[in-house]
Motif scaffolding. Sequence first.
Motif, PDB file in Angstrom:
ATOM      1  N   HIS A   1       0.868  -1.341  -0.016  1.00 31.42           N
ATOM      2  CA  HIS A   1       0.237   0.285   0.010  1.00 31.42           C
ATOM      3  C   HIS A   1       1.231   1.292  -0.158  1.00 31.42           C
ATOM      4  O   HIS A   1       0.634   2.517  -0.675  1.00 31.42           O
ATOM      5  CB  HIS A   1      -0.978   0.033   0.930  1.00 31.42           C
ATOM      6  CG  HIS A   1      -1.747  -0.810   0.626  1.00 31.42           C
ATOM      7  ND1 HIS A   1      -2.277  -2.348   1.341  1.00 31.42           N
ATOM      8  CD2 HIS A   1      -3.876  -0.890   0.399  1.00 31.42           C
ATOM      9  CE1 HIS A   1      -3.474  -2.798   1.160  1.00 31.42           C
ATOM     10  NE2 HIS A   1      -3.920  -2.140   0.498  1.00 31.42           N
ATOM     11  N   ASP A   2       2.306   1.096   0.649  1.00 26.37           N
ATOM     12  CA  ASP A   2       3.278   2.247   0.372  1.00 26.37           C
ATOM     13  C   ASP A   2       3.293   2.587  -0.816  1.00 26.37           C
ATOM     14  O   ASP A   2       3.876   3.317  -1.423  1.00 26.37           O
ATOM     15  CB  ASP A   2       4.240   2.109   1.441  1.00 26.37           C
ATOM     16  CG  ASP A   2       4.701   3.435   1.503  1.00 26.37           C
ATOM     17  OD1 ASP A   2       4.560   4.450   1.634  1.00 26.37           O
ATOM     18  OD2 ASP A   2       6.053   3.030   1.886  1.00 26.37           O
TER      19      ASP A   2
ATOM     20  N   GLY B   1       1.266   2.177  -3.841  1.00 24.80           N
ATOM     21  CA  GLY B   1      -0.212   2.099  -4.335  1.00 24.80           C
ATOM     22  C   GLY B   1      -0.498   2.323  -5.486  1.00 24.80           C
ATOM     23  O   GLY B   1      -1.142   2.534  -5.376  1.00 24.80           O
TER      24      GLY B   1
ATOM     25  N   HIS C   1      -4.100   0.863  -6.028  1.00 26.65           N
ATOM     26  CA  HIS C   1      -4.695   0.953  -4.941  1.00 26.65           C
ATOM     27  C   HIS C   1      -5.612   1.996  -4.373  1.00 26.65           C
ATOM     28  O   HIS C   1      -4.763   3.321  -4.767  1.00 26.65           O
ATOM     29  CB  HIS C   1      -4.312   0.597  -3.678  1.00 26.65           C
ATOM     30  CG  HIS C   1      -3.393  -0.686  -3.699  1.00 26.65           C
ATOM     31  ND1 HIS C   1      -4.540  -1.692  -3.244  1.00 26.65           N
ATOM     32  CD2 HIS C   1      -2.338  -0.989  -3.648  1.00 26.65           C
ATOM     33  CE1 HIS C   1      -3.808  -2.395  -3.397  1.00 26.65           C
ATOM     34  NE2 HIS C   1      -2.235  -2.587  -3.448  1.00 26.65           N
TER      35      HIS C   1
ATOM     36  N   ARG D   1      -5.219   3.123   0.384  1.00 26.82           N
ATOM     37  CA  ARG D   1      -3.967   2.941   1.599  1.00 26.82           C
ATOM     38  C   ARG D   1      -4.045   3.256   3.055  1.00 26.82           C
ATOM     39  O   ARG D   1      -3.838   2.709   3.779  1.00 26.82           O
ATOM     40  CB  ARG D   1      -3.109   3.613   0.666  1.00 26.82           C
ATOM     41  CG  ARG D   1      -3.071   2.799  -0.176  1.00 26.82           C
ATOM     42  CD  ARG D   1      -2.504   4.149  -1.504  1.00 26.82           C
ATOM     43  NE  ARG D   1      -1.315   4.027  -1.005  1.00 26.82           N
ATOM     44  CZ  ARG D   1      -0.481   5.822  -1.377  1.00 26.82           C
ATOM     45  NH1 ARG D   1      -0.544   6.440  -1.912  1.00 26.82           N
ATOM     46  NH2 ARG D   1       0.703   5.614  -1.375  1.00 26.82           N
TER      47      ARG D   1
END
Length: 266
Positions: free
Chosen positions: A176-177, A179, A182, A187
Amino acid sequence: MGTETESFRTVPAEVRPYLAELVRRTRAVCGPRLTGVVAVGSLALGDYRHGRSDVDVTVLLAGPPPAETLRELAEALDHRRLPCPAAGLELVVYAADFARVPSGEAGYLLDLNTGARLPGRAALDPAGGPSFWYVIDRSVAHQDGIALYGPPAPEVIADPRPADLYAAIRASVREHDDGQGHLADNRVLNGCRSVVYCRTGRWFAKRDAAGQVAAAEEEFRPLIGAAVRSFERPRVGALSLPGPQVREFLGWVRARVDERAAAVGA
């Protein structure tokens, strides 16, 4: 409803007929091999958002079954044959013997994604792919999974070992960092959920976890509030969130997760 369970009635009314038909088709294809169907994800955690959330389902089979059975199941549940009323269906099939034992592996027999807002996928081999999604989903299923067919979820799906689970959470935060692929609100809210799990040892719905983090971390309160407001909209109407603030927040999340992971030896 045959041997479908009373807990079936706890799923949201918007998706109940769809899930009933999904169970019926799964039974028709898999026959006596079918030992369980469990709703996981937002359905299990009580935060399903119609028009935003996926329907997440775990299927357990005595097996492994022939590959033809898995392909037939994927065809029977394809959105073009069984339209999904949610954003999409994410369905994972495991051998029942695998699911009963703690594992840090992906371990699936079939990973099916289908729906109006999901890229189609029907994978039969987990080799070479990431495992963290499946490890976290099995942890959620063990805690709160809704048995749509068969025994209660904790009896058939094991909780991963702490080291494996925290390794999976770390991998999720890294994903999720980055990205890519998403929504920004997802996130942020997944980051909240990861932090709250590290603090409590329990999975909470995204909005519940967001409330806990926002109450404790004043610095991130405006960003988390914006993420919640965005999450409450359909996917196509998701709000844009400031990229630098999202990255700063996820860096903070990563540090909190790394601290907890180190404490359990992950």
